[in-house]
Design an enzyme around this catalytic site. Structure first.
Site, PDB file in Angstrom:
ATOM      1  CE  LYS A 114      -3.385   2.860   0.816  1.00 38.65           C
ATOM      2  NZ  LYS A 114      -4.214   3.494  -0.261  1.00 38.65           N
ATOM      3  CB  CYS A 122      -2.874   9.503  -4.484  1.00 40.77           C
ATOM      4  SG  CYS A 122      -4.480   9.399  -3.380  1.00 40.77           S
ATOM      5  CB  SER A 157      -8.683   4.612  -9.499  1.00 40.55           C
ATOM      6  OG  SER A 157      -8.111   5.832  -8.728  1.00 40.55           O
TER       7      SER A 157
HETATM    8  O1  RRO Z   1      -5.832   5.778  -0.784  1.00 39.09           O
HETATM    9  C1  RRO Z   1      -6.378   5.969  -2.065  1.00 39.09           C
HETATM   10  O2  RRO Z   1      -7.316   6.709  -1.701  1.00 39.09           O
HETATM   11  C2  RRO Z   1      -5.937   5.921  -3.204  1.00 39.09           C
HETATM   12  C3  RRO Z   1      -4.665   6.083  -3.775  1.00 39.09           C
HETATM   13 BR1  RRO Z   1      -3.309   6.441  -2.642  1.00 39.09          BR
HETATM   14  C4  RRO Z   1      -4.463   5.923  -5.099  1.00 39.09           C
HETATM   15  O3  RRO Z   1      -3.297   5.793  -5.737  1.00 39.09           O
HETATM   16  N1  RRO Z   1      -5.501   5.544  -5.895  1.00 39.09           N
HETATM   17  C5  RRO Z   1      -6.507   5.262  -5.381  1.00 39.09           C
HETATM   18  O4  RRO Z   1      -7.528   5.148  -6.164  1.00 39.09           O
HETATM   19  N2  RRO Z   1      -6.917   5.481  -4.090  1.00 39.09           N
END
Ligand code: RRO
Length: 314
Positions: free
Chosen positions: A45, A131, A195
């Site tokens: 993560k 992100c 995403s």
């Molecule tokens: O933790 C998130 O909200 C998140 C991250 Br870091 C990311 O790179 N991509 C995503 O869809 N959620």
């Protein structure tokens, strides 16, 4: 027999499929399950320097074939993941895995990379520039000058293998622009795509958004994003120098999706949303499905079709 192994830089992975950062990889239990699975590697993560709670709940909503999330980078902090990968590296020195970092500032990213540089870690760092879910922090990957600035400062001292996780781009000019920046650096890989940022999912009965953070806006994953993911893998594959490998991520539900990512030029394929739904048993299913496709076509290894997508102009 079909061979599903792959190579990035000088590292060989026994399987070309692995998890995508963020999904079932936030703690030791999740990571140990990935180690025990047929996945060719794992990525942790995305880490920040310190522990983060992330955004308020509900912050993820499953949809038919996909999901929306606005987790907001909940994680145990870099030390937790660095400690895990170092222990794993000592136990399994022949394996390469990925450590994802996602500072919310350049200073945080540099501080984390200094720590990794000073450690014995010899795997790949995946620097997350995409992100979509930290309130007030735009996705760095959409600011090409800023990406250049960050990579200039990173490669001034960091000399272990490093790649970047990119957001999706939607215009061919943007493929040209990001590739021109990335080609100026000794990147080991790029991972495309994160995403699709800032989508909106609505519950029409409640007449309300599906998740709480950011007024309901969040990153979209799953089957809807496959065409965008394939376009980004293909678009970058046609533009990046050959030393930069591509990890394809987005919309992978079955072996055909993995096959298509590789046809577009991916050396490794990551599975996010559907891995979240199925857990580690998905890697056995996808391996079986990809092997069957390859066997039917007479392909023995992924190099037999990697990047060999045809167009009507060929
Ligand atoms: O933790 C998130 O909200 C998140 C991250 Br870091 C990311 O790179 N991509 C995503 O869809 N959620």
């Amino acid at each position: 027999m079909t061979d599903l192994s792959t190579t990035i830089a000088d590292r060989t992975f026994s399987n070309c499929m692995m998890n995508a950062a963020g999904v079932r990889c936030a703690d030791e239990n999740d990571l140990n399950q990935l180690i025990a699975s047929p996945a060719g590697a794992y990525v942790t993560k995305s880490a920040t320097p310190n522990v983060r709670e992330g955004n308020p709940e509900p912050r993820m909503k499953s949809l038919p074939g996909g999901c929306i999330n606005s987790m907001g980078l909940p994680n145990h902090g870099l030390d937790y993941y660095l400690d895990f990968v170092l222990k794993d590296q000592a136990a399994r020195p022949d394996k390469t895995n990925l450590l994802s970092i996602a500072g919310t500032t350049l200073e945080d990213n540099l501080a984390m990379l200094h720590k990794v540089a000073d450690s014995d870690f010899n795997g790949f760092v995946e620097l997350n520039l995409s992100c979509p879910n930290v309130p007030g922090k735009p996705q760095v990957g959409y600011d090409f000058d800023r990406v250049r600035e960050i990579l200039t400062q990173v490669f001034a001292f960091y000399d272990k293998p490093l790649g970047v996780k990119l957001p999706p781009y939607f215009d061919l000019v943007h493929f040209d622009q990001i590739a021109a920046v990335l080609n100026d650096f000794p990147l080991t890989f790029v991972n495309s795509i994160n995403s699709v940022g800032n989508g909106l999912v609505i519950d029409p009965n409640a007449e309300r958004v599906a998740i709480k953070p950011k007024g309901g806006f969040g990153g979209i994953g799953g089957t809807f994003i496959k065409p965008t993911a394939l376009a980004n893998v293909r678009g970058l594959s046609l533009r990046l120098k050959p030393e930069i490998a591509i990890i394809g991520t987005g919309g992978v539900m079955n072996g055909t999706d993995v096959f298509e990512h590789i046809l577009c030029g991916a050396s490794m394929v990551q599975v996010g949303t559907q891995f979240g739904f199925e857990g580690t048993r998905i890697f056995k299913r996808l391996s079986k499905e990809l092997s069957a496709i390859m066997a039917a076509k007479g392909y023995q290894s992924i190099d037999d079709f990697k990047g060999k997508l045809k167009t009507f102009d060929d």
